[in-house]
Design a protein around this motif. Sequence first.
Motif, PDB file in Angstrom:
ATOM      1  N   GLY A 280      -1.901  -1.951 -48.073  1.00  0.00           N
ATOM      2  CA  GLY A 280      -0.849  -2.848 -48.537  1.00  0.00           C
ATOM      3  C   GLY A 280      -1.361  -3.982 -49.393  1.00  0.00           C
ATOM      4  N   GLY A 281      -2.640  -4.258 -49.343  1.00  0.00           N
ATOM      5  CA  GLY A 281      -3.236  -5.291 -50.174  1.00  0.00           C
ATOM      6  C   GLY A 281      -3.037  -6.678 -49.596  1.00  0.00           C
ATOM      7  N   ASP A 282      -3.503  -7.643 -50.351  1.00  0.00           N
ATOM      8  CA  ASP A 282      -3.456  -9.022 -49.887  1.00  0.00           C
ATOM      9  C   ASP A 282      -2.261  -9.794 -50.439  1.00  0.00           C
ATOM     10  N   GLY A 283      -1.436  -9.141 -51.227  1.00  0.00           N
ATOM     11  CA  GLY A 283      -0.253  -9.801 -51.767  1.00  0.00           C
ATOM     12  C   GLY A 283      -0.530 -10.707 -52.952  1.00  0.00           C
ATOM     13  N   SER A 284      -1.687 -10.546 -53.588  1.00  0.00           N
ATOM     14  CA  SER A 284      -2.038 -11.431 -54.694  1.00  0.00           C
ATOM     15  C   SER A 284      -1.064 -11.281 -55.875  1.00  0.00           C
ATOM     16  N   LYS A 285      -0.579 -10.070 -56.133  1.00  0.00           N
ATOM     17  CA  LYS A 285       0.392  -9.882 -57.221  1.00  0.00           C
ATOM     18  C   LYS A 285       1.689 -10.610 -56.892  1.00  0.00           C
ATOM     19  N   ASP A 286       2.118 -10.532 -55.639  1.00  0.00           N
ATOM     20  CA  ASP A 286       3.333 -11.229 -55.226  1.00  0.00           C
ATOM     21  C   ASP A 286       3.169 -12.737 -55.382  1.00  0.00           C
TER      22      ASP A 286
END
Length: 162
Positions: free
Chosen positions: A139-145
Amino acid sequence: MAKSEAVDLHSPLSPEAIAHKLKAIMADPMDGAKARVFGSGDQYVMRLRYARRNVQNAMAPELEASMEPYAGGTRITGTLGRSTAGRLFPYIWFGFLSIFVIVGAAIVWFVPGTLLFGAIFTGIPMLMMVMGAAAMRVGGDGSKDREEILAFLRRELDARPI
């Protein structure tokens, strides 16, 4: 797991103007958009997250911020990180499954002839733990969000770091 980061921004707009602008933006359904910043708030607080159409993700970062008049505009202070549900979910997930692992191990240890049952009772929750950890990692670290939320604030509210 991504940590929450402090946000301290200044917008030349008043808190009331920000509240009206956010309300107007959020009221627009943006039917053609595949993703957008979405949220709620008033002249005192705002909560924003980057939402993708037909995707619900409690692990996605969100901005929780307060607003107060400052230097002829508004100071926006808060945190940008996982929501409360997103922070609690991994603990609940692994805690709940750990109960089954402990009970399965106790069954094997204390009840003779239950090795297969105990292995199943322990193995399936352990597999679910591994799958859950892999899903959280993918799911990743949400950096794009995070970038999208901050870009939205720059674009719509002219909010810049103090």
